[in-house]
Scaffold this motif. Structure first.
Motif, PDB file in Angstrom:
ATOM      1  N   TYR A 232      23.477  18.584 -34.141  1.00  0.00           N
ATOM      2  CA  TYR A 232      23.796  19.382 -35.348  1.00  0.00           C
ATOM      3  C   TYR A 232      22.536  19.831 -35.518  1.00  0.00           C
ATOM      4  O   TYR A 232      21.527  19.032 -35.885  1.00  0.00           O
ATOM      5  CB  TYR A 232      24.409  18.757 -36.276  1.00  0.00           C
ATOM      6  CG  TYR A 232      25.874  18.647 -36.069  1.00  0.00           C
ATOM      7  CD1 TYR A 232      26.883  19.318 -36.221  1.00  0.00           C
ATOM      8  CD2 TYR A 232      26.247  17.351 -35.358  1.00  0.00           C
ATOM      9  CE1 TYR A 232      28.329  19.121 -35.911  1.00  0.00           C
ATOM     10  CE2 TYR A 232      27.585  16.962 -35.073  1.00  0.00           C
ATOM     11  CZ  TYR A 232      28.610  17.774 -35.339  1.00  0.00           C
ATOM     12  OH  TYR A 232      29.671  17.534 -34.834  1.00  0.00           O
ATOM     13  N   TRP A 233      22.149  21.237 -35.489  1.00  0.00           N
ATOM     14  CA  TRP A 233      20.904  21.673 -35.699  1.00  0.00           C
ATOM     15  C   TRP A 233      20.696  22.666 -37.097  1.00  0.00           C
ATOM     16  O   TRP A 233      21.804  23.546 -37.178  1.00  0.00           O
ATOM     17  CB  TRP A 233      20.253  22.356 -34.563  1.00  0.00           C
ATOM     18  CG  TRP A 233      19.975  21.644 -33.368  1.00  0.00           C
ATOM     19  CD1 TRP A 233      21.272  21.388 -32.425  1.00  0.00           C
ATOM     20  CD2 TRP A 233      18.876  21.089 -32.851  1.00  0.00           C
ATOM     21  NE1 TRP A 233      20.514  20.634 -31.492  1.00  0.00           N
ATOM     22  CE2 TRP A 233      18.995  20.536 -31.461  1.00  0.00           C
ATOM     23  CE3 TRP A 233      17.472  21.161 -33.096  1.00  0.00           C
ATOM     24  CZ2 TRP A 233      18.086  19.644 -30.906  1.00  0.00           C
ATOM     25  CZ3 TRP A 233      16.444  20.692 -32.497  1.00  0.00           C
ATOM     26  CH2 TRP A 233      16.887  19.890 -31.288  1.00  0.00           C
ATOM     27  N   LEU A 234      19.824  22.389 -37.793  1.00  0.00           N
ATOM     28  CA  LEU A 234      19.738  23.168 -39.151  1.00  0.00           C
ATOM     29  C   LEU A 234      18.376  23.955 -38.960  1.00  0.00           C
ATOM     30  O   LEU A 234      17.448  23.148 -39.260  1.00  0.00           O
ATOM     31  CB  LEU A 234      19.876  22.185 -40.378  1.00  0.00           C
ATOM     32  CG  LEU A 234      19.812  22.980 -41.673  1.00  0.00           C
ATOM     33  CD1 LEU A 234      20.875  23.808 -42.030  1.00  0.00           C
ATOM     34  CD2 LEU A 234      19.719  21.919 -42.908  1.00  0.00           C
ATOM     35  N   ASP A 235      18.555  25.103 -39.053  1.00  0.00           N
ATOM     36  CA  ASP A 235      17.196  25.916 -38.897  1.00  0.00           C
ATOM     37  C   ASP A 235      16.156  25.610 -37.768  1.00  0.00           C
ATOM     38  O   ASP A 235      14.972  25.300 -38.057  1.00  0.00           O
ATOM     39  CB  ASP A 235      16.463  26.140 -40.264  1.00  0.00           C
ATOM     40  CG  ASP A 235      17.612  26.574 -41.272  1.00  0.00           C
ATOM     41  OD1 ASP A 235      18.415  27.423 -41.114  1.00  0.00           O
ATOM     42  OD2 ASP A 235      17.275  26.107 -42.422  1.00  0.00           O
ATOM     43  N   GLY A 236      16.817  24.914 -36.839  1.00  0.00           N
ATOM     44  CA  GLY A 236      15.982  24.647 -35.498  1.00  0.00           C
ATOM     45  C   GLY A 236      15.674  23.130 -35.660  1.00  0.00           C
ATOM     46  O   GLY A 236      14.831  22.644 -34.631  1.00  0.00           O
ATOM     47  N   ARG A 237      16.077  22.484 -36.459  1.00  0.00           N
ATOM     48  CA  ARG A 237      15.641  21.083 -36.773  1.00  0.00           C
ATOM     49  C   ARG A 237      16.854  20.183 -36.537  1.00  0.00           C
ATOM     50  O   ARG A 237      18.143  20.455 -37.138  1.00  0.00           O
ATOM     51  CB  ARG A 237      15.132  21.012 -38.166  1.00  0.00           C
ATOM     52  CG  ARG A 237      14.946  19.334 -38.547  1.00  0.00           C
ATOM     53  CD  ARG A 237      14.585  19.375 -39.959  1.00  0.00           C
ATOM     54  NE  ARG A 237      14.141  17.962 -40.442  1.00  0.00           N
ATOM     55  CZ  ARG A 237      13.995  17.555 -41.627  1.00  0.00           C
ATOM     56  NH1 ARG A 237      14.453  18.423 -42.568  1.00  0.00           N
ATOM     57  NH2 ARG A 237      13.801  16.157 -41.921  1.00  0.00           N
ATOM     58  N   ILE A 238      16.927  19.320 -35.740  1.00  0.00           N
ATOM     59  CA  ILE A 238      18.202  18.258 -35.685  1.00  0.00           C
ATOM     60  C   ILE A 238      18.493  17.367 -36.949  1.00  0.00           C
ATOM     61  O   ILE A 238      17.343  16.693 -37.311  1.00  0.00           O
ATOM     62  CB  ILE A 238      17.920  17.333 -34.431  1.00  0.00           C
ATOM     63  CG1 ILE A 238      19.159  17.044 -33.959  1.00  0.00           C
ATOM     64  CG2 ILE A 238      16.852  16.367 -34.386  1.00  0.00           C
ATOM     65  CD1 ILE A 238      19.528  16.249 -32.563  1.00  0.00           C
ATOM     66  N   VAL A 239      19.481  17.435 -37.375  1.00  0.00           N
ATOM     67  CA  VAL A 239      19.663  16.827 -38.720  1.00  0.00           C
ATOM     68  C   VAL A 239      20.900  15.661 -38.450  1.00  0.00           C
ATOM     69  O   VAL A 239      21.162  14.977 -39.383  1.00  0.00           O
ATOM     70  CB  VAL A 239      20.266  17.627 -39.617  1.00  0.00           C
ATOM     71  CG1 VAL A 239      19.263  18.485 -40.236  1.00  0.00           C
ATOM     72  CG2 VAL A 239      21.488  18.610 -39.528  1.00  0.00           C
TER      73      VAL A 239
END
Length: 457
Positions: free
Chosen positions: A283-290
């Motif tokens: 799950y990626w949020l704004d290109g960051r894996i969260v």
């Protein structure tokens, strides 16, 4: 850990009795948790499917089966009927929370609503044997043996068959999720809703509906008066045949366009068309894996292995959100593989109130610990309120359909050779392991015992 099912694939395990108790991560009893265990050097997806349908579950390469009649917090295998699943009010609340965060960028205040995942409870899982049961020397020997056995595509630890692109490095993503950012492949995020569904009937004016109902009543009255020309009443109206909104629509609504954030879910890779086995969902949020989830795609189900997320986003209830996404993924896979229609949530632990949330994904079943039959959870809960351990199957004559009948037919791997246990016993005159092998074969069932190779030193 898993292998693609093939005509000549083998599962190779070492079995441990599990007579000693260890600390329970649910009730904190120091020696109240009991389970049988096996170290899996390799395993086919069909063998694992059969094992989880007998109450087993894996943690990495370690496969364990709780002793439900002895352990302090009995853990019952639970599955959800993915095709029939409808989100509850609490599930819709989670999706609305995600939607609000994505569209407005506001994190909910406070912590999440209390949805502990198995992976968070570090002490809740099984204790692997302390002996050097899987030493480098022994693993090397197993590897040599596997080279001589018929070849089949492997899934070791968290590994899988990939057609396009390299598999995700499980160890890397587990230890440092952000380190895999540069290695990820691009996948399309679920598209937001595009307005009215052309496949559904259009809304009709109230005046037209009233007129149609009056006509129906008149036709029914004429039929009652003996008018044989009226064969049957009018078909149901659109309002009468309205179907519940599917899960996928709720998920897509939670991912609006032109928002403050962008949330993407990636599968590595994308399902049975490239093989069954163990996969990552990232799950990626704004290109960051969260967040990262690990699932096993098996012949008849998607099994949730574990899930972890960044603590900064605990208030988003990502555990529930990931489960909803995985159920939707199961429904997607079923279109390609008709037998794959269930979502396994691991274990349901009624004696631990914080772990009862899994029972909210309905319709669902619990596995009877004695007959291995699936029973609707509503029936099981009544029994679990009165007793921690329960036989769910109400048929007193029902038994284990795969009960062990002949331990001599169980397969063992001895000195690089595959043989029935009866032949192994003749070679090892005076062998004292029959009780252990009998216990192992009884736990896995006759069919599995005749396919799985039990390693003998």
């Amino acid at each position: 850990m898993l292998k693609m099912a093939g005509n000549k694939s083998y599962t190779i395990v070492e079995y441990f009795g599990g007579d000693c108790g260890y600390r329970c991560g649910y009730c904190k009893n120091d020696e109240g948790n009991f389970s049988h265990g096996m170290w899996s050097h390799t395993m086919t997806v069909q063998d694992y499917q059969d094992l989880i349908d007998r109450g087993w579950r894996r943690s990495g390469k370690y496969v364990y089966k709780p002793k439900l009649d002895k352990t302090c917090c009995p853990q019952y295998t639970i599955r959800c009927h993915a095709l029939k699943f409808q989100p509850s009010k609490s599930h819709k609340k989670v999706l609305k929370k995600i939607s609000k965060f994505i569209s407005k960028g506001e994190l909910p205040k406070g912590q999440d609503d209390g949805e502990p995942m198995d992976s968070v409870c570090d002490e809740a899982g099984p204790r692997e044997p302390s002996t050097v049961c899987h030493s480098e020397l022994k693993c090397a020997a197993i590897a040599d043996i596997q080279k001589e056995l018929p070849e089949c595509p492997a899934i070791t630890e968290v590994q899988k068959e990939v057609v396009d692109g390299a598999p995700v490095d499980s160890e890397k993503s587990r230890k440092d999720p952000e380190s895999v950012a540069d290695e990820r492949t691009t996948a399309a995020a679920p598209k937001p809703g595009m307005g009215a569904d052309p496949g559904r009937p259009q809304c009709r004016k109230a005046k037209d509906l009233r007129k149609e109902r009056r006509l129906q009543k008149e036709q029914i009255r004429q039929h009652a008066d003996g008018d044989s020309s009226i064969v049957s009443p009018m078909p149901p109206t659109a309002a009468q045949t309205k179907q519940p909104k599917p899960l996928e629509d709720f998920i897509n609504e939670s991912l609006p366009d032109n928002s403050s954030h962008c949330l993407e879910a990636e599968h590595s890779p994308d399902g049975p068309e490239v093989g069954y086995g163990s996969f990552h969902q990232q799950y990626w949020l704004d290109g960051r894996i969260v967040a990262v989830g690990v699932i096993d795609i098996l012949p008849t189900c998607v099994s949730s292995v574990y899930f972890y997320y960044h603590p900064d986003f605990a208030s988003l209830s990502l555990g529930s959100y990931s489960a909803l996404r995985e159920i939707a993924f199961t429904r997607q896979l079923q279109k390609q593989s008709p037998k794959l229609s269930y979502y396994y949530l691991g274990f349901y632990i009624h004696s631990c109130p914080k772990m009862r949330y899994k029972g909210q994904y309905r319709p669902s079943d619990l596995l009877c610990p004695e007959t291995y039959a699936w029973v609707q959870i509503e029936q099981c809960l009544l029994q679990l309120e009165n007793s921690r351990y329960a036989r769910f199957n109400q048929d007193p004559d029902a038994g284990d359909p795969r009960v062990l009948k002949d331990v001599g037919r169980a397969l063992v791997l001895y000195r690089r050779a595959v043989m029935p246990y009866a032949a192994y016993s003749r070679k090892r005159k005076g062998s004292s392991d029959e009780t252990e092998v009998q216990q192992y074969a009884d736990l896995v069932g006759q069919d599995s015992a005749e396919r799985i190779l039990l390693y003998r030193a």
